[in-house]
Write an enzyme that holds these catalytic residues in place. Structure first.
Site, PDB file in Angstrom:
ATOM      1  N   ASP A  63      39.972  30.633  43.259  1.00 18.74           N
ATOM      2  CA  ASP A  63      40.115  29.796  42.069  1.00 18.74           C
ATOM      3  C   ASP A  63      41.311  28.858  42.223  1.00 18.74           C
ATOM      4  O   ASP A  63      42.185  29.079  43.070  1.00 18.74           O
ATOM      5  CB  ASP A  63      40.269  30.662  40.798  1.00 18.74           C
ATOM      6  CG  ASP A  63      41.284  31.783  40.958  1.00 18.74           C
ATOM      7  OD1 ASP A  63      42.086  31.749  41.921  1.00 18.74           O
ATOM      8  OD2 ASP A  63      41.299  32.688  40.113  1.00 18.74           O
ATOM      9  N   ASN A 124      42.619  41.159  31.099  1.00 19.22           N
ATOM     10  CA  ASN A 124      41.421  41.194  30.244  1.00 19.22           C
ATOM     11  C   ASN A 124      40.155  41.488  31.061  1.00 19.22           C
ATOM     12  O   ASN A 124      39.045  41.315  30.574  1.00 19.22           O
ATOM     13  CB  ASN A 124      41.273  39.865  29.481  1.00 19.22           C
ATOM     14  CG  ASN A 124      41.130  38.671  30.425  1.00 19.22           C
ATOM     15  OD1 ASN A 124      41.111  38.844  31.645  1.00 19.22           O
ATOM     16  ND2 ASN A 124      41.016  37.484  29.871  1.00 19.22           N
ATOM     17  N   HIS A 126      39.295  39.926  33.916  1.00 16.66           N
ATOM     18  CA  HIS A 126      38.742  38.805  34.701  1.00 16.66           C
ATOM     19  C   HIS A 126      38.927  39.034  36.197  1.00 16.66           C
ATOM     20  O   HIS A 126      39.863  39.711  36.623  1.00 16.66           O
ATOM     21  CB  HIS A 126      39.306  37.448  34.243  1.00 16.66           C
ATOM     22  CG  HIS A 126      40.714  37.120  34.637  1.00 16.66           C
ATOM     23  ND1 HIS A 126      41.638  36.616  33.753  1.00 16.66           N
ATOM     24  CD2 HIS A 126      41.368  37.178  35.833  1.00 16.66           C
ATOM     25  CE1 HIS A 126      42.777  36.377  34.384  1.00 16.66           C
ATOM     26  NE2 HIS A 126      42.642  36.717  35.646  1.00 16.66           N
ATOM     27  N   GLU A 131      36.406  34.610  33.067  1.00 22.01           N
ATOM     28  CA  GLU A 131      36.926  35.250  31.867  1.00 22.01           C
ATOM     29  C   GLU A 131      35.820  36.062  31.175  1.00 22.01           C
ATOM     30  O   GLU A 131      34.630  35.873  31.467  1.00 22.01           O
ATOM     31  CB  GLU A 131      37.449  34.170  30.907  1.00 22.01           C
ATOM     32  CG  GLU A 131      38.593  33.335  31.472  1.00 22.01           C
ATOM     33  CD  GLU A 131      39.941  34.059  31.427  1.00 22.01           C
ATOM     34  OE1 GLU A 131      39.984  35.306  31.486  1.00 22.01           O
ATOM     35  OE2 GLU A 131      40.972  33.352  31.339  1.00 22.01           O
TER      36      GLU A 131
HETATM   37  C1  GLP Z   1      45.243  35.295  37.873  1.00 20.61           C
HETATM   38  C2  GLP Z   1      44.266  34.883  38.994  1.00 20.61           C
HETATM   39  C3  GLP Z   1      43.421  36.021  39.425  1.00 20.61           C
HETATM   40  C4  GLP Z   1      44.325  37.215  39.645  1.00 20.61           C
HETATM   41  C5  GLP Z   1      44.831  37.704  38.323  1.00 20.61           C
HETATM   42  C6  GLP Z   1      45.850  38.826  38.417  1.00 20.61           C
HETATM   43  O1  GLP Z   1      44.967  34.708  36.657  1.00 20.61           O
HETATM   44  N1  GLP Z   1      43.426  33.789  38.695  1.00 20.61           N
HETATM   45  O2  GLP Z   1      42.704  35.671  40.598  1.00 20.61           O
HETATM   46  O3  GLP Z   1      43.605  38.236  40.251  1.00 20.61           O
HETATM   47  O4  GLP Z   1      45.278  36.649  37.519  1.00 20.61           O
HETATM   48  O5  GLP Z   1      47.103  38.330  38.735  1.00 20.61           O
HETATM   49  P1  GLP Z   1      48.390  39.240  38.986  1.00 20.61           P
HETATM   50  O6  GLP Z   1      48.191  39.878  40.303  1.00 20.61           O
HETATM   51  O7  GLP Z   1      49.533  38.275  38.979  1.00 20.61           O
HETATM   52  O8  GLP Z   1      48.438  40.222  37.863  1.00 20.61           O
END
Ligand code: GLP
Length: 223
Positions: A63, A124, A126, A131
């Site tokens: 992403d 959440n 995702h 989402e």
């Molecule tokens: C972000 C990314 C995701 C990631 C998630 C968790 O929003 N788009 O690909 O897996 O959140 O992030 P973190 O590892 O910082 O908790």
């Protein structure tokens, strides 16, 4: 689904880096789908230290925010800083979701598909930026980020108002075509959503729950 609990963040990072190393050593032409966020940082450090040959590896990021790609918090900057600039991977082999989305999807299918996809999970539920409410059949597209995600990611930007509100994400349908998937999560605040996603109902309200329908998924967690 089994959640493999590791003793600490170092063990999580080295375990997943070892899986990526095995993939790359056994298949020099590996296609990887790669995550961003805090959780994979240790894995990227471990991978860099292994000094692997990345010259035939092709990557697809999961992403990107819709924002200036040269901003220090863009996912393009993140990947350059944490992995690409520290290995011998060819910049031309590093793909981020782009328009037209069918072109990005064609790049994946034209390279014979993703061999190994590493995923984080949002608070959440995702995965990538799919989402809650995302269709299980979704493909690469523009999405609006949820309030929760904007709040969670504000730690990278200083204030909530500076967080981009839209992103381009690989779809759930796209991710599920990966031959092997590893999901990593770190911290108490992720444990509940991880349990709901891996052992609760398979529902579009919890995007990560789709992984219960994939036959080759491993899930790793540490406190
Ligand atoms: C972000 C990314 C995701 C990631 C998630 C968790 O929003 N788009 O690909 O897996 O959140 O992030 P973190 O590892 O910082 O908790």
């Amino acid at each position: 689904m089994e959640i493999k609990v590791l003793k600490d963040y170092n063990e999580l990072s080295s375990t997943v880096a070892d899986i990526v190393e095995t993939q790359i050593k056994e298949h020099l032409l590996s296609k990887l789908a790669l995550p961003t966020g805090d959780t994979p940082l240790g894995m990227y450090d471990e991978l860099v230290n292994k000094k692997l040959d990345w010259s035939h590896v092709i990557t697809f990021n999961l992403d990107v925010y819709l924002m200036n790609i040269n901003h220090p918090e863009s996912y393009q900057s993140y990947m350059r800083k944490n992995l690409f600039d520290r290995t011998n991977i060819y910049p031309d082999h590093c793909h981020f979701p782009f328009r037209p989305f069918s072109g990005f999807e064609d790049k994946i299918s034209g390279s014979m598909g993703i061999d190994l996809c590493i995923l984080g999970i949002g608070s959440n539920g995702h995965i990538a930026f799919n989402e809650p409410g995302s269709s299980f059949l979704s493909r690469t597209r523009v999405v609006n980020l949820s309030e929760q995600t904007i709040k969670d990611n504000s730690r990278f930007f200083g204030t909530v108002d500076d967080v981009p509100t839209q992103a381009i994400t690989m779809g759930l349908g796209t991710i599920m075509e990966s031959k092997k998937i590893i999901l990593i999560a770190s911290g108490d605040h992720k444990l509940n959503i991880l349990n709901v996603a891996m052992n609760g109902e398979v529902t579009e309200d919890v995007p990560a729950s789709i992984l219960q329908n994939h036959e080759n998924v491993e899930v790793y967690y540490c406190d």
